[in-house]
Design a protein around this motif. Structure first.
Motif, PDB file in Angstrom:
ATOM      1  N   ASP A 140     -76.699  34.858  21.747  1.00 30.11           N
ATOM      2  CA  ASP A 140     -75.726  35.611  22.576  1.00 30.11           C
ATOM      3  C   ASP A 140     -76.035  35.050  24.185  1.00 30.11           C
ATOM      4  OD1 ASP A 140     -74.683  37.086  21.058  1.00 30.11           O
ATOM      5  OD2 ASP A 140     -76.121  38.658  21.292  1.00 30.11           O
ATOM      6  N   GLU A 141     -77.002  34.677  24.870  1.00 27.22           N
ATOM      7  CA  GLU A 141     -77.459  33.409  25.825  1.00 27.22           C
ATOM      8  C   GLU A 141     -76.993  32.824  26.282  1.00 27.22           C
ATOM      9  OE1 GLU A 141     -81.438  32.949  26.554  1.00 27.22           O
ATOM     10  OE2 GLU A 141     -81.458  33.029  28.473  1.00 27.22           O
ATOM     11  N   ALA A 142     -76.814  32.046  25.048  1.00 24.26           N
ATOM     12  CA  ALA A 142     -75.880  30.498  24.994  1.00 24.26           C
ATOM     13  C   ALA A 142     -74.478  31.111  25.825  1.00 24.26           C
ATOM     14  CB  ALA A 142     -75.536  29.611  23.628  1.00 24.26           C
ATOM     15  N   LYS A 340     -92.680  31.044  24.159  1.00 21.44           N
ATOM     16  CA  LYS A 340     -91.509  30.867  25.814  1.00 21.44           C
ATOM     17  C   LYS A 340     -92.211  30.289  26.924  1.00 21.44           C
ATOM     18  CE  LYS A 340     -89.475  34.506  23.470  1.00 21.44           C
ATOM     19  NZ  LYS A 340     -88.654  36.065  23.512  1.00 21.44           N
ATOM     20  N   CYS A 341     -91.693  29.944  27.513  1.00 21.50           N
ATOM     21  CA  CYS A 341     -92.522  29.542  29.342  1.00 21.50           C
ATOM     22  C   CYS A 341     -91.968  30.841  29.391  1.00 21.50           C
ATOM     23  CB  CYS A 341     -91.028  28.562  30.004  1.00 21.50           C
ATOM     24  SG  CYS A 341     -90.329  27.261  29.480  1.00 21.50           S
ATOM     25  N   SER A 342     -91.901  31.757  29.552  1.00 19.09           N
ATOM     26  CA  SER A 342     -91.600  33.014  29.598  1.00 19.09           C
ATOM     27  C   SER A 342     -92.198  34.087  29.417  1.00 19.09           C
ATOM     28  CB  SER A 342     -89.970  33.904  29.563  1.00 19.09           C
ATOM     29  OG  SER A 342     -89.761  33.435  27.902  1.00 19.09           O
ATOM     30  N   ALA A 343     -93.132  33.414  28.142  1.00 14.51           N
ATOM     31  CA  ALA A 343     -94.117  34.355  27.704  1.00 14.51           C
ATOM     32  C   ALA A 343     -95.527  35.018  29.165  1.00 14.51           C
ATOM     33  CB  ALA A 343     -95.248  33.893  26.523  1.00 14.51           C
ATOM     34  N   GLY A 501     -86.997  36.951  28.100  1.00 14.05           N
ATOM     35  CA  GLY A 501     -86.165  37.979  28.401  1.00 14.05           C
ATOM     36  C   GLY A 501     -85.281  38.177  29.341  1.00 14.05           C
ATOM     37  N   ALA A 502     -84.916  37.860  30.241  1.00 11.18           N
ATOM     38  CA  ALA A 502     -83.946  37.062  31.319  1.00 11.18           C
ATOM     39  C   ALA A 502     -82.287  36.975  30.592  1.00 11.18           C
ATOM     40  CB  ALA A 502     -84.202  36.583  31.951  1.00 11.18           C
ATOM     41  N   ILE A 503     -81.749  38.597  31.604  1.00 10.96           N
ATOM     42  CA  ILE A 503     -80.281  38.215  30.613  1.00 10.96           C
ATOM     43  C   ILE A 503     -79.810  37.335  32.080  1.00 10.96           C
ATOM     44  CG2 ILE A 503     -78.716  40.423  30.758  1.00 10.96           C
ATOM     45  CD1 ILE A 503     -80.487  40.488  28.232  1.00 10.96           C
TER      46      ILE A 503
HETATM   47  C1  UN1 Z   1     -88.467  29.316  28.087  1.00  9.97           C
HETATM   48  O1  UN1 Z   1     -89.129  29.274  27.530  1.00  9.97           O
HETATM   49  O2  UN1 Z   1     -88.077  27.809  28.516  1.00  9.97           O
HETATM   50  O3  UN1 Z   1     -86.100  34.670  29.873  1.00  9.97           O
HETATM   51  C2  UN1 Z   1     -87.165  30.432  29.016  1.00  9.97           C
HETATM   52  C3  UN1 Z   1     -86.554  34.050  28.298  1.00  9.97           C
HETATM   53  C4  UN1 Z   1     -85.651  33.240  28.102  1.00  9.97           C
HETATM   54  C5  UN1 Z   1     -85.575  31.784  28.149  1.00  9.97           C
HETATM   55  C6  UN1 Z   1     -87.234  31.811  28.595  1.00  9.97           C
HETATM   56  N1  UN1 Z   1     -83.720  34.260  28.369  1.00  9.97           N
HETATM   57  O4  UN1 Z   1     -87.304  34.891  28.021  1.00  9.97           O
END
Ligand code: UN1
Length: 541
Positions: A140-142, A340-343, A501-503
């Motif tokens: 979905d994000e793509a 995830k970079c966002s974790a 989970g950024a939208i």
């Molecule tokens: C990443 O882990 O490189 O907000 C990005 C988010 C995802 C993006 C993560 N939409 O967790």
């Protein structure tokens, strides 16, 4: 195609809100069967629209059980060079194609991805071990990225505008800054593509981040050479699918080239090749800064659009809604195994509620089912690789030696040939390396704090600045947090997840400090401009 008005895909939400969760599951389960039946095929490189074979083969295996997903070409430096040539040859026509045509192609691509979303999501779950919910959310994000960037391009009329200066009555015999003229000037100010972009993608969001970076580059008029993650963690099948879907949508030959192969050859060639104008990269800080250093040391002026990880903090204040905070932190820290970079990897919790918070968090972590992520009820699948397992094991050993493991720290009992581990909560001193280096595994550090200022100091004490969260009932703390937090993607009292989970179009996904270079994010109104350079052309009449 008509002009786009953007709305998010939100597949799961639509199924569940219309009482059709069963249908969602059946679509995924059927797609998983179909995906499996297709595994084991051989896939080529795609250069200038042609299928190209290499001398050696890379075997991609599922982290779930080690079964073969497919055989891919081990592309070499020479293949990367050829792909750059093909992208350079395709550039003039693509640049001149006009923004409306490019927007239409990516709207069509969004429709192709949408039609195939369960197929791609199933492949993704097999490839990197995501749950069905994470996988469908990623596809979905793509789709959202492509639609959002197409809508932005249209709304900004391809980022071109006009200004003018009327001629006056006075004129001078020799010019100077601000000299009057009797003639008028018409000026076009526009953003133009840089040229050929190298797109270097990660294993953790191989669909959405690959598509987001590629669509960003190409819709802006650049051509691209795309390298899916092909080494220790492999997500090459989704990379090839992206190529096929974009081709189906009408991306012309040579505009998008797909090269599987090691970063040491393909990535390095993209960074050092003088015909590559820019690199879009998502991955680790060490690789990202290494690429930038190398290019600039060689005297190459390349544009870098990079996202380089995080060590994302969450502050839980005394007045927080504890149950919501616990659930959101657990999702952010352990969803997709923290890969995830966002974790969320650091929690700062007020001392008066620390014990209660930790015991509720442990209860929540214990409830997560670990196993085959193709199964509906599994929340945590395998780690991506043996290297990730090593990182996990070493971090747990260090935590035991220098602090305490409050929960987890062991391999999980799963009878499959993959690296399954427990969600892990540790307590170590603030100066521990475990509090500062990005681990990319499900390990969360907990520290207590006495006053809010001190919590903010600790939260900001990192070289990264990607995401951050706060749970509080106090307006004053929200204001102080907004004022002081050094991160780009910030959430307050968010119940679904504390930091992930950024939208697209709602939040901007953007890093500060060591997480990025220029502090502009994806899914944002400022994303496309990064792939273009400004030009003003004045014509005097
Ligand atoms: C990443 O882990 O490189 O907000 C990005 C988010 C995802 C993006 C993560 N939409 O967790």
């Amino acid at each position: 195609m008509p002009k786009s008005s953007f709305s998010n895909e939100f597949t799961y939400k639509h199924f569940v809100e219309s009482g059709k969760e069963d249908e969602f599951d059946k679509l995924f389960d059927d797609a998983a069967q179909r995906a499996k039946a297709q595994f084991g095929k051989k896939h080529p490189l795609y250069i200038g629209g042609k299928e190209v074979l290499a001398a050696e083969i890379l075997t991609e295996r599922s982290p779930i059980d080690g079964s073969v997903i497919g055989y891919f070409q081990k592309g070499t430096r020479e293949h990367a060079r050829q792909a750059v040539e093909a992208a350079a040859a395709a550039l003039p026509a693509w640049m001149e194609s006009g923004y409306k045509e490019r927007a239409d192609i990516f709207k069509k691509a969004a429709a192709v991805f949408s039609k195939n979303k369960f197929n791609l999501a199933a492949i993704l779950s097999y490839e990197n071990g995501k749950s069905r919910y994470e996988s469908v959310g990623e596809v979905d994000e793509a789709i959202d990225f492509m639609r959002y960037y197409a809508a932005e391009l249209e709304a900004n009329k391809g980022f071109s505008r006009r200004t003018s200066l009327q001629g006056g009555t006075a004129k001078v015999s020799a010019g100077f800054q601000g000299a009057p003229s009797a003639k008028s000037e018409k000026v076009t100010i526009r953003l133009r593509p840089f040229g050929v972009f190298g797109i270097i993608a990660p294993f953790n969001f191989p669909v959405s981040i690959s598509v987001g970076m590629s669509a960003g580059a190409m819709i802006a008029g650049n051509t691209a050479v795309f390298k899916p993650s092909s080494s220790d963690s492999m997500t090459m099948l989704s990379g090839v699918k992206i190529y096929e879907y974009l081709k189906e949508a009408g991306v012309p030959p040579g505009v998008f080239n797909c090269i599987t192969g090691p970063g040491s050859e393909i990535g390095d060639e993209l960074v050092t090749n003088t015909r590559v104008a820019g690199i879009a990269f998502t991955g680790s800080r060490i690789v990202g800064t290494g690429m930038i250093r190398k290019a600039y040391e060689l005297g190459l002026q390349k544009t870098f659009i990079v996202e380089m990880g995080g060590k994302n903090p969450v502050i839980i204040s005394k007045s927080a809604n504890l149950d919501e905070a616990v659930s959101a932190v657990a999702s952010a820290a352990f969803g997709f195994n923290g890969q995830k970079c966002s974790a969320c990897s650091r929690v700062y919790v007020h001392e008066s509620i620390k014990e209660q918070f930790v015991s509720k968090l442990i209860e929540k972590a214990r409830s997560f089912k670990i196993g085959n992520p193709i199964s509906k009820e599994v929340y945590m699948g395998p780690l991506i690789s043996e290297n990730a397992l090593r990182t996990y094991t070493e971090a747990v050993e260090k935590a035991k030696a220098t602090g305490r493991v409050l929960y987890g720290g062991n391999k999980a009992h799963v009878s499959m040939n993959g690296h399954y581990v427990e969600p892990t909560i540790i307590e170590v001193r603030h100066d521990s390396e475990l509090v500062h280096s990005e681990l990319f595994v499900p390990i969360l550090t907990i520290e207590g704090f006495k006053n809010f200022d001190e919590a903010l100091d600790m939260a900001n004490d990192t070289e990264y600045g990607l995401t951050a969260g706060l749970y509080t009932g106090k307006r004053k703390e929200i204001i102080e947090f907004m004022e002081r937090i050094e991160a780009g993607t910030v959430y307050v009292n968010r119940d679904t997840s504390a930091t992930t989970g950024a939208i697209v179009g709602l939040h901007t996904f953007v890093g500060w400090k060591g997480s990025s270079v220029n502090g502009k994010g994806s899914g944002s109104k400022l994303y496309l401009q990064q792939f273009m350079r400004e030009q003003s052309i004045s014509i005097t009449k």
